[in-house]
Write a protein that holds these residues in place. Structure first.
Motif, PDB file in Angstrom:
ATOM      1  N   ASP A 113       0.839  -1.194   0.000  1.00 21.93           N
ATOM      2  CA  ASP A 113       0.000   0.000   0.000  1.00 21.93           C
ATOM      3  C   ASP A 113       0.877   1.248   0.000  1.00 21.93           C
ATOM      4  O   ASP A 113       1.709   1.433   0.888  1.00 21.93           O
ATOM      5  CB  ASP A 113      -0.905  -0.027   1.237  1.00 21.93           C
ATOM      6  CG  ASP A 113      -1.939   1.079   1.234  1.00 21.93           C
ATOM      7  OD1 ASP A 113      -3.048   0.850   0.747  1.00 21.93           O
ATOM      8  OD2 ASP A 113      -1.622   2.189   1.736  1.00 21.93           O
ATOM      9  N   LEU A 114       0.687   2.102  -1.008  1.00 24.42           N
ATOM     10  CA  LEU A 114       1.389   3.382  -1.092  1.00 24.42           C
ATOM     11  C   LEU A 114       0.360   4.493  -0.988  1.00 24.42           C
ATOM     12  O   LEU A 114      -0.525   4.615  -1.841  1.00 24.42           O
ATOM     13  CB  LEU A 114       2.165   3.508  -2.408  1.00 24.42           C
ATOM     14  CG  LEU A 114       3.470   2.723  -2.539  1.00 24.42           C
ATOM     15  CD1 LEU A 114       3.211   1.239  -2.663  1.00 24.42           C
ATOM     16  CD2 LEU A 114       4.262   3.197  -3.753  1.00 24.42           C
ATOM     17  N   ASP A 115       0.484   5.293   0.048  1.00 21.88           N
ATOM     18  CA  ASP A 115      -0.516   6.324   0.344  1.00 21.88           C
ATOM     19  C   ASP A 115       0.224   7.589   0.731  1.00 21.88           C
ATOM     20  O   ASP A 115       0.947   7.609   1.736  1.00 21.88           O
ATOM     21  CB  ASP A 115      -1.416   5.851   1.493  1.00 21.88           C
ATOM     22  CG  ASP A 115      -2.611   6.764   1.721  1.00 21.88           C
ATOM     23  OD1 ASP A 115      -2.749   7.758   0.981  1.00 21.88           O
ATOM     24  OD2 ASP A 115      -3.394   6.471   2.638  1.00 21.88           O
ATOM     25  N   GLY A 116       0.086   8.655  -0.072  1.00 24.25           N
ATOM     26  CA  GLY A 116       0.853   9.846   0.241  1.00 24.25           C
ATOM     27  C   GLY A 116       0.442  11.063  -0.556  1.00 24.25           C
ATOM     28  O   GLY A 116      -0.555  11.052  -1.289  1.00 24.25           O
ATOM     29  N   ASN A 147      -7.548   5.994  -5.417  1.00 27.19           N
ATOM     30  CA  ASN A 147      -8.073   7.281  -5.896  1.00 27.19           C
ATOM     31  C   ASN A 147      -8.015   7.266  -7.425  1.00 27.19           C
ATOM     32  O   ASN A 147      -6.992   7.568  -8.039  1.00 27.19           O
ATOM     33  CB  ASN A 147      -7.301   8.477  -5.317  1.00 27.19           C
ATOM     34  CG  ASN A 147      -5.820   8.431  -5.627  1.00 27.19           C
ATOM     35  OD1 ASN A 147      -5.244   7.356  -5.786  1.00 27.19           O
ATOM     36  ND2 ASN A 147      -5.192   9.593  -5.725  1.00 27.19           N
ATOM     37  N   PRO A 148      -9.097   6.886  -8.082  1.00 24.14           N
ATOM     38  CA  PRO A 148      -9.086   6.644  -9.532  1.00 24.14           C
ATOM     39  C   PRO A 148      -8.838   7.888 -10.369  1.00 24.14           C
ATOM     40  O   PRO A 148      -8.546   7.761 -11.555  1.00 24.14           O
ATOM     41  CB  PRO A 148     -10.484   6.063  -9.799  1.00 24.14           C
ATOM     42  CG  PRO A 148     -11.321   6.514  -8.656  1.00 24.14           C
ATOM     43  CD  PRO A 148     -10.410   6.578  -7.475  1.00 24.14           C
ATOM     44  N   GLU A 149      -8.937   9.074  -9.791  1.00 23.68           N
ATOM     45  CA  GLU A 149      -8.674  10.295 -10.554  1.00 23.68           C
ATOM     46  C   GLU A 149      -7.197  10.656 -10.545  1.00 23.68           C
ATOM     47  O   GLU A 149      -6.830  11.803 -10.812  1.00 23.68           O
ATOM     48  CB  GLU A 149      -9.498  11.451  -9.976  1.00 23.68           C
ATOM     49  CG  GLU A 149     -11.001  11.204  -9.961  1.00 23.68           C
ATOM     50  CD  GLU A 149     -11.547  10.899 -11.349  1.00 23.68           C
ATOM     51  OE1 GLU A 149     -11.100  11.546 -12.314  1.00 23.68           O
ATOM     52  OE2 GLU A 149     -12.409  10.016 -11.462  1.00 23.68           O
ATOM     53  N   LEU A 150      -6.345   9.702 -10.263  1.00 25.61           N
ATOM     54  CA  LEU A 150      -4.909   9.937 -10.159  1.00 25.61           C
ATOM     55  C   LEU A 150      -4.358  10.633 -11.404  1.00 25.61           C
ATOM     56  O   LEU A 150      -4.555  10.179 -12.524  1.00 25.61           O
ATOM     57  CB  LEU A 150      -4.181   8.605  -9.970  1.00 25.61           C
ATOM     58  CG  LEU A 150      -2.658   8.678  -9.970  1.00 25.61           C
ATOM     59  CD1 LEU A 150      -2.164   9.275  -8.664  1.00 25.61           C
ATOM     60  CD2 LEU A 150      -2.061   7.285 -10.184  1.00 25.61           C
ATOM     61  N   GLU A 249      -0.354  16.576  -5.190  1.00 26.54           N
ATOM     62  CA  GLU A 249      -1.266  15.535  -5.676  1.00 26.54           C
ATOM     63  C   GLU A 249      -1.316  14.402  -4.655  1.00 26.54           C
ATOM     64  O   GLU A 249      -0.290  13.853  -4.243  1.00 26.54           O
ATOM     65  CB  GLU A 249      -0.785  14.995  -7.021  1.00 26.54           C
ATOM     66  CG  GLU A 249      -1.591  13.833  -7.566  1.00 26.54           C
ATOM     67  CD  GLU A 249      -2.805  14.281  -8.362  1.00 26.54           C
ATOM     68  OE1 GLU A 249      -3.631  13.421  -8.687  1.00 26.54           O
ATOM     69  OE2 GLU A 249      -2.908  15.483  -8.665  1.00 26.54           O
ATOM     70  N   GLN A 250      -2.522  14.039  -4.233  1.00 30.72           N
ATOM     71  CA  GLN A 250      -2.682  12.925  -3.323  1.00 30.72           C
ATOM     72  C   GLN A 250      -2.813  11.637  -4.118  1.00 30.72           C
ATOM     73  O   GLN A 250      -3.484  11.604  -5.154  1.00 30.72           O
ATOM     74  CB  GLN A 250      -3.914  13.123  -2.431  1.00 30.72           C
ATOM     75  CG  GLN A 250      -4.057  12.044  -1.366  1.00 30.72           C
ATOM     76  CD  GLN A 250      -5.126  12.379  -0.335  1.00 30.72           C
ATOM     77  OE1 GLN A 250      -5.789  13.405  -0.447  1.00 30.72           O
ATOM     78  NE2 GLN A 250      -5.295  11.517   0.649  1.00 30.72           N
ATOM     79  N   PHE A 251      -2.158  10.593  -3.655  1.00 32.75           N
ATOM     80  CA  PHE A 251      -2.238   9.311  -4.356  1.00 32.75           C
ATOM     81  C   PHE A 251      -2.402   8.186  -3.345  1.00 32.75           C
ATOM     82  O   PHE A 251      -1.963   8.273  -2.199  1.00 32.75           O
ATOM     83  CB  PHE A 251      -0.993   9.079  -5.216  1.00 32.75           C
ATOM     84  CG  PHE A 251       0.309   9.052  -4.443  1.00 32.75           C
ATOM     85  CD1 PHE A 251       0.810   7.871  -3.924  1.00 32.75           C
ATOM     86  CD2 PHE A 251       1.032  10.223  -4.244  1.00 32.75           C
ATOM     87  CE1 PHE A 251       1.998   7.839  -3.213  1.00 32.75           C
ATOM     88  CE2 PHE A 251       2.227  10.202  -3.527  1.00 32.75           C
ATOM     89  CZ  PHE A 251       2.716   9.017  -3.009  1.00 32.75           C
ATOM     90  N   HIS A 252      -3.080   7.143  -3.794  1.00 34.10           N
ATOM     91  CA  HIS A 252      -3.255   5.932  -2.984  1.00 34.10           C
ATOM     92  C   HIS A 252      -3.322   4.754  -3.952  1.00 34.10           C
ATOM     93  O   HIS A 252      -4.319   4.585  -4.659  1.00 34.10           O
ATOM     94  CB  HIS A 252      -4.519   6.028  -2.139  1.00 34.10           C
ATOM     95  CG  HIS A 252      -4.640   4.931  -1.130  1.00 34.10           C
ATOM     96  ND1 HIS A 252      -5.759   4.763  -0.348  1.00 34.10           N
ATOM     97  CD2 HIS A 252      -3.778   3.921  -0.774  1.00 34.10           C
ATOM     98  CE1 HIS A 252      -5.587   3.719   0.444  1.00 34.10           C
ATOM     99  NE2 HIS A 252      -4.400   3.190   0.199  1.00 34.10           N
ATOM    100  N   ILE A 253      -2.248   3.986  -4.018  1.00 38.84           N
ATOM    101  CA  ILE A 253      -2.098   2.915  -5.000  1.00 38.84           C
ATOM    102  C   ILE A 253      -1.739   1.631  -4.263  1.00 38.84           C
ATOM    103  O   ILE A 253      -0.894   1.640  -3.364  1.00 38.84           O
ATOM    104  CB  ILE A 253      -1.004   3.257  -6.027  1.00 38.84           C
ATOM    105  CG1 ILE A 253      -1.291   4.607  -6.684  1.00 38.84           C
ATOM    106  CG2 ILE A 253      -0.904   2.170  -7.092  1.00 38.84           C
ATOM    107  CD1 ILE A 253      -0.173   5.105  -7.563  1.00 38.84           C
TER     108      ILE A 253
END
Length: 265
Positions: A113-116, A147-150, A249-253
Motif C-alpha cells: 500500500d502506497l498512500d501519500g 483514488n481513480p482520478e490519479l 497531488e494525493q495518491f493511494h495505490i
C-alpha cells in the motif's frame, strides 16, 4: 520533460485560432512533447480525449485474449511470487517524509500500500530484497487505484542496472499505457502513449511485461497491448514504480500478487 504526457489543458496555449468551449477545455489536452502549442482549429485529429471508454468485463473485445506465452523461450519456473500476506520479501516500508513525497509505504491487509502526497512532480520505485539480475523474464502484478482520478502513472520496471537505468511499463490514471527506456540521457519512449482498451475502471487490473532477449511484450488483463524491440539493457532487477505529475497531488495505490518468472532458451 521526460517525454510523459502532462495534462496541460489546451486553453493554456497561446496560439489557438479560436476560443474553446468549457466542454472542450474539459475534454482535450496537448502533449508535453509539443514544445509550443500548435496553431490549429481544435478537432479530434489534433488532440487526444481525456475521457476514455473504460473496459468492463462485458465490454472487452470478443476475440480471445492473447495469453502471455513467448515463442523464443521456455518457462523455467517462478523466481518470486508475493501475495503480500506478510513482508517476507523485505520490500522497503515505513513512513516517508522526504523531498519528493510524504506518506506511508507498507504491507498491510494483503497488499503493498502506497498512500501519500507528492511534494514535487516525482517518481518512486521499490524492489523486493530478492533481486538478482535477470535477463529473460516475465514480471507481473495486480494494481488498484484507491483514488481513480490519479494524475500520474503506475507500473513495472525491469532490467534495472547498477547505474540506475531501466525499462518502465507504465499505465496512467486516465487509461493510457507506454513503455520507456530510462537512462542518464532521460526517458526515451519505446512505445509512446496509447489508449489502453483493457482497463477495468474502479477495479483491480493485472499488468505484465515479458522480456526475451531484445523483444518486449506488454500485457494488460491478459491481453496483448503492444510489442517492441530494444537491446539497450541486457539484464537487471525488477520492481514496481509510480509517478505523480502534480505538486500536492494525493495518491493511494495498491499492488498485489507481484510475480517474476524467468525463462531459458
Amino acid at each position: 520533460g521526460r517525454g510523459h504526457r502532462l495534462q496541460r489543458p489546451v486553453w493554456a496555449c497561446e496560439h489557438l485560432t479560436r476560443d474553446l468551449t468549457p466542454e472542450e477545455i474539459d475534454r482535450y489536452f496537448i502533449t508535453a512533447d509539443t514544445p509550443t502549442c500548435p496553431n490549429f482549429e481544435l478537432d479530434a485529429a489534433s488532440v487526444l480525449p481525456t475521457t476514455l471508454p473504460y473496459a468492463t468485463p462485458g465490454s472487452l473485445p470478443t476475440s480471445a485474449p492473447v495469453a502471455p506465452t513467448p515463442t523464443a523461450a521456455l518457462l523455467e519456473g517462478i523466481y518470486l511470487f508475493d501475495d503480500f500476506s506478510d513482508n517476507e520479501n523485505e520490500w522497503p516500508v515505513g513512513e516517508v517524509d522526504g523531498k519528493w513525497w510524504v506518506g506511508n509505504r507498507e504491507v498491510k491487509d494483503g497488499v503493498l500500500d502506497l498512500d501519500g502526497i507528492a511534494r514535487e512532480g516525482m517518481f518512486s520505485y521499490a524492489y523486493p530484497a530478492q533481486r538478482d539480475d535477470l535477463s529473460d523474464l516475465q514480471v507481473s502484478t495486480r494494481v488498484y487505484l484507491a483514488n481513480p482520478e490519479l494524475n500520474g502513472t503506475y507500473g513495472l520496471l525491469l532490467r534495472e542496472n547498477d547505474d540506475g537505468e531501466f525499462y518502465a511499463f507504465l499505465a496512467s490514471g486516465d487509461g493510457y499505457f507506454a513503455f520507456f527506456l530510462v537512462t542518464d540521457d532521460g526517458w526515451t519512449s519505446l512505445i509512446d502513449w496509447e489508449i489502453n482498451p483493457y482497463v477495468y475502471e474502479g477495479d483491480w487490473n493485472t499488468m505484465s511485461v515479458q522480456a526475451v532477449g531484445s523483444h518486449f511484450s506488454l500485457f494488460f488483463n491478459d491481453n496483448l497491448l503492444d510489442e517492441v524491440d530494444d537491446d539497450s539493457l541486457a539484464s537487471g532487477r525488477s520492481g514496481i514504480i509510480i509517478e505523480i505529475y502534480e505538486v500536492e497531488e494525493q495518491f493511494h495505490i495498491q499492488f498485489d500478487d507481484f510475480e517474476i518468472r524467468h525463462w531459458t532458451e
